[in-house]
Every structure is written in structure tokens, then in C-alpha cells.
Design a protein around this motif. Structure first.
Motif, mmCIF file in Angstrom:
data_model
loop_
_atom_site.group_PDB
_atom_site.id
_atom_site.type_symbol
_atom_site.label_atom_id
_atom_site.label_comp_id
_atom_site.label_asym_id
_atom_site.label_seq_id
_atom_site.Cartn_x
_atom_site.Cartn_y
_atom_site.Cartn_z
ATOM 1 N N THR A 1 0.830 -1.207 0.000
ATOM 2 C CA THR A 1 0.000 0.000 0.000
ATOM 3 C C THR A 1 0.864 1.257 0.000
ATOM 4 O O THR A 1 0.592 2.217 -0.732
ATOM 5 C CB THR A 1 -0.937 0.007 1.230
ATOM 6 N N ILE A 2 1.923 1.247 0.814
ATOM 7 C CA ILE A 2 2.847 2.393 0.845
ATOM 8 C C ILE A 2 3.504 2.582 -0.520
ATOM 9 O O ILE A 2 3.592 3.708 -1.037
ATOM 10 C CB ILE A 2 3.917 2.192 1.946
ATOM 11 N N LEU A 3 3.953 1.480 -1.136
ATOM 12 C CA LEU A 3 4.571 1.552 -2.461
ATOM 13 C C LEU A 3 3.562 2.007 -3.517
ATOM 14 O O LEU A 3 3.929 2.691 -4.480
ATOM 15 C CB LEU A 3 5.169 0.201 -2.843
ATOM 16 N N THR A 4 2.303 1.639 -3.318
ATOM 17 C CA THR A 4 1.244 2.084 -4.226
ATOM 18 C C THR A 4 1.119 3.605 -4.198
ATOM 19 O O THR A 4 1.025 4.261 -5.249
ATOM 20 C CB THR A 4 -0.107 1.443 -3.826
ATOM 21 N N ILE A 5 1.131 4.169 -2.991
ATOM 22 C CA ILE A 5 1.035 5.630 -2.836
ATOM 23 C C ILE A 5 2.254 6.320 -3.453
ATOM 24 O O ILE A 5 2.127 7.282 -4.219
ATOM 25 C CB ILE A 5 0.891 6.011 -1.345
ATOM 26 N N ILE A 6 3.450 5.797 -3.134
ATOM 27 C CA ILE A 6 4.684 6.400 -3.645
ATOM 28 C C ILE A 6 4.722 6.339 -5.172
ATOM 29 O O ILE A 6 5.035 7.332 -5.844
ATOM 30 C CB ILE A 6 5.925 5.703 -3.052
ATOM 31 N N SER A 7 4.400 5.162 -5.731
ATOM 32 C CA SER A 7 4.468 5.015 -7.187
ATOM 33 C C SER A 7 3.422 5.884 -7.877
ATOM 34 O O SER A 7 3.684 6.445 -8.954
ATOM 35 C CB SER A 7 4.293 3.544 -7.600
ATOM 36 N N GLY A 8 2.242 6.023 -7.259
ATOM 37 C CA GLY A 8 1.208 6.886 -7.826
ATOM 38 C C GLY A 8 1.646 8.338 -7.874
ATOM 39 O O GLY A 8 1.500 9.014 -8.898
ATOM 40 N N ILE A 9 2.201 8.818 -6.770
ATOM 41 C CA ILE A 9 2.702 10.201 -6.715
ATOM 42 C C ILE A 9 3.851 10.385 -7.710
ATOM 43 O O ILE A 9 3.926 11.393 -8.419
ATOM 44 C CB ILE A 9 3.164 10.554 -5.283
ATOM 45 N N ASN A 10 4.733 9.386 -7.774
ATOM 46 C CA ASN A 10 5.872 9.452 -8.684
ATOM 47 C C ASN A 10 5.421 9.552 -10.143
ATOM 48 O O ASN A 10 5.984 10.325 -10.929
ATOM 49 C CB ASN A 10 6.757 8.215 -8.484
ATOM 50 N N TYR A 11 4.404 8.768 -10.506
ATOM 51 C CA TYR A 11 3.853 8.827 -11.868
ATOM 52 C C TYR A 11 3.337 10.226 -12.183
ATOM 53 O O TYR A 11 3.586 10.771 -13.259
ATOM 54 C CB TYR A 11 2.705 7.821 -12.028
ATOM 55 N N LEU A 12 2.605 10.810 -11.230
ATOM 56 C CA LEU A 12 2.040 12.144 -11.447
ATOM 57 C C LEU A 12 3.122 13.203 -11.598
ATOM 58 O O LEU A 12 3.061 14.045 -12.492
ATOM 59 C CB LEU A 12 1.120 12.508 -10.280
ATOM 60 N N VAL A 13 4.127 13.141 -10.708
ATOM 61 C CA VAL A 13 5.187 14.156 -10.729
ATOM 62 C C VAL A 13 6.024 14.032 -12.000
ATOM 63 O O VAL A 13 6.313 15.036 -12.676
ATOM 64 C CB VAL A 13 6.084 14.034 -9.473
ATOM 65 N N LYS A 14 6.411 12.804 -12.354
ATOM 66 C CA LYS A 14 7.274 12.594 -13.520
ATOM 67 C C LYS A 14 6.577 12.944 -14.826
ATOM 68 O O LYS A 14 7.229 13.349 -15.793
ATOM 69 C CB LYS A 14 7.730 11.127 -13.575
ATOM 70 N N ASN A 15 5.264 12.765 -14.850
ATOM 71 C CA ASN A 15 4.527 12.947 -16.102
ATOM 72 C C ASN A 15 3.556 14.125 -16.040
ATOM 73 O O ASN A 15 2.550 14.141 -16.744
ATOM 74 C CB ASN A 15 3.772 11.657 -16.442
ATOM 75 N N ARG A 16 3.891 15.119 -15.217
ATOM 76 C CA ARG A 16 3.002 16.277 -15.076
ATOM 77 C C ARG A 16 2.876 17.067 -16.378
ATOM 78 O O ARG A 16 1.907 17.799 -16.572
ATOM 79 C CB ARG A 16 3.466 17.197 -13.940
ATOM 80 N N SER A 17 3.837 16.899 -17.283
ATOM 81 C CA SER A 17 3.770 17.593 -18.568
ATOM 82 C C SER A 17 2.565 17.130 -19.396
ATOM 83 O O SER A 17 2.118 17.849 -20.290
ATOM 84 C CB SER A 17 5.058 17.354 -19.369
ATOM 85 N N CYS A 18 2.045 15.926 -19.077
ATOM 86 C CA CYS A 18 0.873 15.426 -19.808
ATOM 87 C C CYS A 18 -0.369 16.286 -19.560
ATOM 88 O O CYS A 18 -1.310 16.241 -20.335
ATOM 89 C CB CYS A 18 0.573 13.983 -19.388
ATOM 90 N N PHE A 19 -0.345 17.066 -18.461
ATOM 91 C CA PHE A 19 -1.513 17.878 -18.129
ATOM 92 C C PHE A 19 -1.487 19.251 -18.816
ATOM 93 O O PHE A 19 -2.456 20.004 -18.741
ATOM 94 C CB PHE A 19 -1.607 18.071 -16.608
ATOM 95 N N LYS A 20 -0.357 19.557 -19.465
ATOM 96 C CA LYS A 20 -0.254 20.849 -20.142
ATOM 97 C C LYS A 20 -1.085 20.822 -21.428
ATOM 98 O O LYS A 20 -1.124 19.823 -22.139
ATOM 99 C CB LYS A 20 1.201 21.171 -20.475
ATOM 100 N N GLU A 21 -1.736 21.916 -21.687
ATOM 101 C CA GLU A 21 -2.529 22.026 -22.916
ATOM 102 C C GLU A 21 -1.603 22.138 -24.116
ATOM 103 O O GLU A 21 -0.531 22.743 -24.047
ATOM 104 C CB GLU A 21 -3.427 23.272 -22.861
ATOM 105 N N ASN A 22 -2.031 21.518 -25.228
ATOM 106 C CA ASN A 22 -1.239 21.628 -26.448
ATOM 107 C C ASN A 22 -1.263 23.056 -26.980
ATOM 108 O O ASN A 22 -2.319 23.700 -27.002
ATOM 109 C CB ASN A 22 -1.808 20.686 -27.531
ATOM 110 N N GLU A 23 -0.117 23.524 -27.355
ATOM 111 C CA GLU A 23 -0.032 24.893 -27.871
ATOM 112 C C GLU A 23 -0.277 24.917 -29.389
ATOM 113 O O GLU A 23 0.096 24.022 -30.088
ATOM 114 C CB GLU A 23 1.342 25.486 -27.544
#
Length: 197
Positions: free
Chosen positions: A175-197
Motif C-alpha cells: 500500500t505504501i509503495l502504491t502511494i509512492i508510485s502513484g505520486i511518482n507517476y504524477l510528478v514525472k509525467n506532469r507535462s501530460c496535463f499541459k494544454e497543447n499549444e
């Protein structure tokens, strides 16, 4: 329909049989739980084999990429729901653990969809692999614990306590690794949330 995809399909087909035997308390001496454990191990091995064979033979397909993570999520989610339903992992902890793990899977799946729309492929990272590895250790231990609770009249108290500790520690770590990996995915791939220019 190559061999890795057949193995993935077999994993999905095995899940209803695992559920049946897990819940088949009418089978004496808790044998149903042991059969369910065996089916889970076989299903988990197909998960290990299909990816290795696909990479070794260079037969990675879009169908396999689509189906493999779905099969994994169905398998692990099914066992989680089963061990909560029969009280092996008591509430509220059981409900909290299941909610965290299922929520993370939905979030990562949605993130992969978003990334795919931008032409980006999100590969599994170290934290995600660690989470899966620990889960695949925790879940069979939980099935063994359920067996002991169902038909453990001759089980020594120290052994019951040992299996309980192993189940809670490994599931808690997953469960702890689930939380860490989930946060890690979001932080590493935050560029996916940027709108296309």
C-alpha cells in the motif's frame, strides 16, 4: 493471437475459477482456498512469462499492451475484494487498502490514456515494479491466512501469528509503495496535463 497473448487471456479465464474455489466453503477442510491459492500462483506466473516471451521473440503487440495491464488489475483487485469480503483483512483497514490500491490503478490508467493522446508511452518505473512485486507476495500470503482462519483448527498459535504478521506487513508495504508510485507517476509525467499549444 500469439503465445504471450494466449497466456494473458488464460490469466483472465483463470480468475472466475479462483473466485469459485476461494468462496467454496462447502468443500471440506478448506481445500477450496488451497486450490484458489494454486490458481493464483499459476495466473501470476503467466504474468511473468507473457512479457518475457513477447520481448524475447519480439512479438509485442498492441493487443498485448492493452490486455496485459487489464488482466493484472483484474487479478489483484479480485483477490483484494475476496480477502476483504471474508474478513481476512478486517475493516476499516481492508476498505482503506483496497480504495488506495484501486484508486491508484484508475489514476495511472487515466494518465496513460492522456499520455497516449499526446503520443507518449508511459513505461513502468522502479516504484511501480516494486509495488507489483510486493503485491504478488502479499496476496498469496493473505489467501493462506484466509485458509488458516477457515480451517486452521490444528494450526499452532505461533504459526497463525507469523502468517498474520507477514500478511499485514507485506500488504501494508504494498500500500505504501502504491502511494509512492502513484505520486511518482504524477510528478514525472506532469507535462501530460499541459494544454497543447
Amino acid at each position: 493471437m500469439n503465445l504471450p497473448n494466449r497466456l494473458t487471456l488464460m490469466r483472465i479465464i483463470l480468475i472466475p475459477f479462483m473466485m469459485f474455489f476461494y468462496l467454496a466453503n462447502f468443500i471440506p477442510y478448506g481445500i477450496g482456498k488451497l486450490v484458489a491459492l494454486l490458481i493464483f500462483i499459476v495466473a501470476a506466473l503467466t504474468d511473468l512469462l507473457d512479457g518475457k516471451i513477447a520481448r524475447k521473440r519480439n512479438i509485442v503487440t498492441n493487443f498485448g499492451k492493452f490486455l496485459d495491464p487489464i488482466a493484472d488489475k483484474i487479478l489483484t483487485s479480485t483477490v483484494l475484494f475476496l480477502i476483504i469480503a471474508d474478513g481476512t483483512i478486517p475493516n476499516p483497514w481492508g476498505a482503506i487498502i483496497v480504495t488506495i490500491i484501486i484508486a491508484r490503478e484508475f489514476m495511472v490508467s487515466a494518465l496513460r490514456l492522456l499520455a497516449a493522446n499526446k503520443g507518449v508511452v508511459l513505461a513502468a518505473d522502479m516504484w511501480g515494479k516494486a509495488k507489483t512485486f510486493v503485491q504478488m507476495i502479499a496476496l498469496p500470503i493473505c489467501i493462506i491466512l484466509s485458509y488458516i482462519y477457515t480451517c486452521g483448527f490444528a494450526t499452532p498459535g505461533w504459526l497463525v501469528l507469523l502468517v498474520e504478521i507477514l500478511a499485514y506487513v507485506t500488504l501494508g508495504l504494498a500500500t505504501i509503495l502504491t502511494i509512492i508510485s502513484g505520486i511518482n507517476y504524477l510528478v514525472k509525467n506532469r507535462s501530460c496535463f499541459k494544454e497543447n499549444e
